[in-house]
Each structure stands twice: as structure tokens, then as C-alpha cells.
Scaffold this active site. Sequence first.
Site, short mmCIF file in Angstrom:
data_model
loop_
_atom_site.label_atom_id
_atom_site.label_comp_id
_atom_site.label_asym_id
_atom_site.label_seq_id
_atom_site.Cartn_x
_atom_site.Cartn_y
_atom_site.Cartn_z
N ASP A 133 6.37 1.05 -6.50
CA ASP A 133 5.97 -0.22 -5.61
C ASP A 133 5.01 -1.20 -6.22
OD1 ASP A 133 4.21 -0.59 -2.53
OD2 ASP A 133 5.94 -1.64 -3.28
N LYS A 184 -9.21 2.47 0.79
CA LYS A 184 -8.36 2.43 1.89
C LYS A 184 -8.60 3.77 2.95
CE LYS A 184 -5.22 -0.29 -0.86
NZ LYS A 184 -3.47 -0.36 -0.99
N GLY A 187 -1.85 -2.60 5.45
CA GLY A 187 -1.87 -3.88 6.56
C GLY A 187 -2.75 -4.80 5.87
N THR A 225 0.79 -1.21 0.02
CA THR A 225 0.06 -0.08 -0.14
C THR A 225 0.84 1.21 0.12
OG1 THR A 225 -1.70 -0.84 1.31
CG2 THR A 225 -1.62 1.36 1.45
N ARG A 259 -4.80 -0.55 -4.78
CA ARG A 259 -4.77 -1.86 -4.83
C ARG A 259 -4.53 -2.73 -3.70
NH1 ARG A 259 0.64 -3.47 -8.29
NH2 ARG A 259 -0.54 -2.94 -9.87
N SER A 286 1.49 -1.40 -4.27
CA SER A 286 0.53 -0.42 -4.63
C SER A 286 0.23 -0.39 -5.97
CB SER A 286 1.18 1.02 -4.20
OG SER A 286 1.95 0.65 -2.95
N SER A 321 4.08 -0.08 1.90
CA SER A 321 5.32 -0.59 1.31
C SER A 321 5.83 0.63 0.30
CB SER A 321 4.86 -1.90 0.40
OG SER A 321 3.96 -1.57 -0.38
N ASP A 368 -3.59 4.68 -2.38
CA ASP A 368 -3.58 4.08 -3.58
C ASP A 368 -4.96 2.85 -3.50
OD1 ASP A 368 -1.96 0.97 -3.67
OD2 ASP A 368 -2.42 2.15 -1.85
#
Lengths: 311, 235
Positions: free
Chosen positions: A237, A104, A118, A72, A90, A240, A200, A88
Site C-alpha cells: 500500500d 500511531k 485517519g 495507514t 508513515r 503505508s 488503506s 506502520d
Amino acid sequence: EKQAEKIVTNPKSTAAATHKPIIDMSELTAEHIPDAREPSGFSFDHFHRNKVIADAAKSSGAALPSATKTGTTIVGLVYKDGVVLGADTRATSGAEVAEKNCEKIHFIAPNIYCCGAGTAADTEKTTELISSQLELLRMDTRSPSRVVTACTLLKRMLFRYQGYVSAALVLGGCDINGPHIYQIYPHGSTGKLPYTTMGSGSLAAMSVFEHGYHDNMAEAEAVDLVKRAILAGIFNDLGSGSNCDTCVIRMDGSVTMTRAAVAPNETQPLRDGIRHSSKLTIAPGTTPVVSSKFERFEASDEREDPTAMET
Amino acid sequence: MGDSAYSFSLTTFSRQGKLLQIEYALNAVANGRTSLGICTKDGVVIATDKKFSSPLVDSEHVHKVEAVTPSTGFVYSGVGPDYRVLVRNARKSSQAYLRHYGELQPVSQLVKSTASVMQRYTQSGGVRPFGISLLVAGVDGDGTPRLYQVDPSGAYFGWKATAIGKNYINAKNFLEKRYQDDMELEDAIHTALLTLREGFEGEMNAKNIEVGVVRNGKFSSLTPSQIQDYLDEAN
């Protein structure tokens, strides 16, 4: 003779009878430690055992299972008239994208929202629980919720679960004391900051923030910085991706929640560009009907006597 | 409760088949300050007399009309402390409903669960019934505004308009004469204030009454200045 007892009772050692077991776990639990008191509060019975296992694994070269990274990018910053939160969209399940457009940024109170990284269920349920507690508190005290209250309720719950509730949160909102951003870690530690990133993709996002942040930004500039930070996470990343959601909470009480404020990963144009063979779409009526007959089928409950199988 | 000295219920049947404790609880309600409610097709209004025995009481910080969910509100007649226990209980249980179903609890469900709490206290060891009757204003699952009354026995009734507490018989007669099925919320608020004034001892003003309104699916308690506006219109 205590050694001999151990060899006999340990089932592993009966197969490899000549081997003395390296470790007998029972030796390391509370009952066998002299002067063991009745445990109260946290139980640290397995602390010594866990340490020994980790050391043994390291020395024998075996790899212990590692924690799954939180895929994330979530960010939050304070600007002149409030706060801006970004995330984001995903959700990953291992190396697979489980959800391309998940939400999120969670509602906590009319003036407080929370981004969660998480385990998706943990962030969702934790924020729902604290949102419910804050609503009760608002009715009891007849006053709006404060961001620090949400932070305290969240951290106390997360600490109680000792990090097992895997929720890393960026909490933001406006209250009587001004605009606030908090970062909350799964083990219960918190930080109060003018800007923060988690997940991340946090390093990619933080590099954008460190480059572009300054105090007392205007709203347009602040939202733009948040978008660029999330995009940095989306593109750099793997955990994400997809779209960027933003949420602006202003001191005057208004909130603007924008789903897909930036949507740089739309799949529809790519799908539309695929040229499907016309043979794959067959219009109704292509096959001429020569004749049709309708017969009524009566489903009956009677069954023929089943004949038993001969073995 | 089992091994306490009071493992038996204090609410027991009389020879005539009555539960006297509940009757006495209803007497406590009838001694309480008047409350009333009117339900219309576009909303509900509940109101109560908040007059205190002494002008020294800081009435601003006493609240009789209470929000329980964003779309339902309570008011009562009877013993105040008992009311606060029920309000707290109802708030917590409707939050649990919200967490479980992801939706605000409809007023009929809230009434059933509150009524069952009140009934429990008529059949448990060592406790007495609640000394209050509740008026519950809210919206049902389909958005229809509803008004309910819940009694100390745990019995509940849906009403178009009703009154409880001191002087409730006169208030109900007054409401019966004025109630119309096609009434609008604004008319209902005026009628509620008129009905309250009928039985009011002394002068009624924005500080010694409380009014709660369910409008567009949202419950809110009127501020003293809003009440004053309605009172000014009525004059």
C-alpha cells in the site's frame, strides 16, 4: 410571478439573462418548505439541497471532490494471554510522505492502547481526550479502566461529530473481563472482534490475518503474525510505509511497546553508500589566513534625517 | 448569579476589618478530625484520623486521603462534602492542564488553582466559604517534594510539617520538636503516626486512620496492611 422574482434576484442569471436558472438553492431550504417546523436536534435543512447538487453534478459530468484516503495500516488481534497491536509509521500529506517515523499506537490507559488511522491530529487528540476522561474515572471509582468503557467514550464522541472527526481506531487492551479488540469507525460504529485491520493497507493486512490467525496463539506466534500483516501493508500500500511498531498488552498487566519492531526501510545504509566527492568536504584550516584585523562596530540609534522622496 | 435574589456576597467585612464567615469556617476546620503532613527531601507523608462516632460505620469505603493526579494527593480537616467538591474540581482542572501542556500539573500550580477556587467562594453571590482546610502533598516542576496547606480564605502556605483540625496546636508542637531538615521519608511516616497517636481518642489502628505518601514522584494511599506494618514497627 414567483418565477420572475427568482430570475431578477439571482445574480448569475442577470449575466445570462435569457437562461432560466436550473436550480435556486433558496427554494430548497427549510423556510420555503411548507409546514416547516422549528428544527430540533440535528438539522437536516440541507439534505434535499445536497442530494440535488450531487445529482446535478453527476448528470453534468462534473466531479465532486472525493474524501482523502487514510494512508495507514493498523491491526490488532487477541491471543492466548492478551492482545497484540501493530501499526506502520508513515504519515502522508496528499502524495507526499510528511513523517517517516510517526507513532500511531496511542496510550489510553496503563492496560489499554489504541492504533489510529485517519487525520493524524484527530486520532491524537481524540485518544488524548478519552485517556484524560478515563484517568478521572479511575480516580473516582478507584478501579482499573475497562476496554469497553474506552470504546463507548470514543464512539459516543465520534458519533456526536458525525464523522467530521476523521479517526478510525483499533482499540485493544486487557481488563477484568479478559483481552479485547475493538474496531471503531469515524462515524461512530464499532465492532468487537478477535482480530481486525483498518486503514488503506487493511486489505493487504487482513489477507495475512485470514491466512494465519487461529484462536489461542502463543505470544511469539501472535507478534510474528502482526508483523507480517503490517509488512504486507507497508510493501503493498502506498499510503503505508517505513517501520512496524508493535504493542503487546498481557493479562498480567505488563505492556511491551516496541517502536520499529521491524525496520525494513532504513535509509541510512543507502545514504552511506553514496560516494561523496572529497571536494565537497573542506577541512577547517585549508585556506591559510594571511592577516586579520578586528574593528569595533558601534551600532548607533541615530539615523540621518531621511530626505523625503520627490514624486 | 447576577439576577438571582442572592447577587450579593454573604462574606462581608466587620467593622474591625475581619471577614467573620472565614473565621467561622476556620472554626469548622478546628472542629474537624486531625490531619497532618510532613515534607522531607525524598518524599511527603500526609495522614488523618478517620475515627467515626459509631463502630457500625463501614469505614473501609470512606476515603479521606484522595489522589488528585498520579503525583499529588489531598487530605482535609473539616466538612467532608465540601472536600469532595474540591477534590472533583481539582481532578478535572489538573486533567485540563495535562491535556493543554502535555505534562502533569506541578503541585504548586494545582495549589494556586485550588486556592483561587476557594477564594472565589468568599467573594461571590449567594455562596458560603468551604468549611475545610486542605493539606496537599506532591512534587513540583523540578521533582522536589512539597507540602502545602490551603485555608477556607484561599490563603495557601508551604510547610515542612504541619497539622490541622482538632488538637492541631499540640500536634504542631510535637512535630516542631521532632522535625529535622535531613529527615527521610520512612522516619517521617513513623513520626506522622506517632504524632497522630498523641491526640488520638481511644486506640489507633490501621482501620481508623488513613495515610498517603508521595515517593519517587508518585502518590499512593497506603493500604491497611501497609499501615499495620508501620504501626507494628512503631511498637
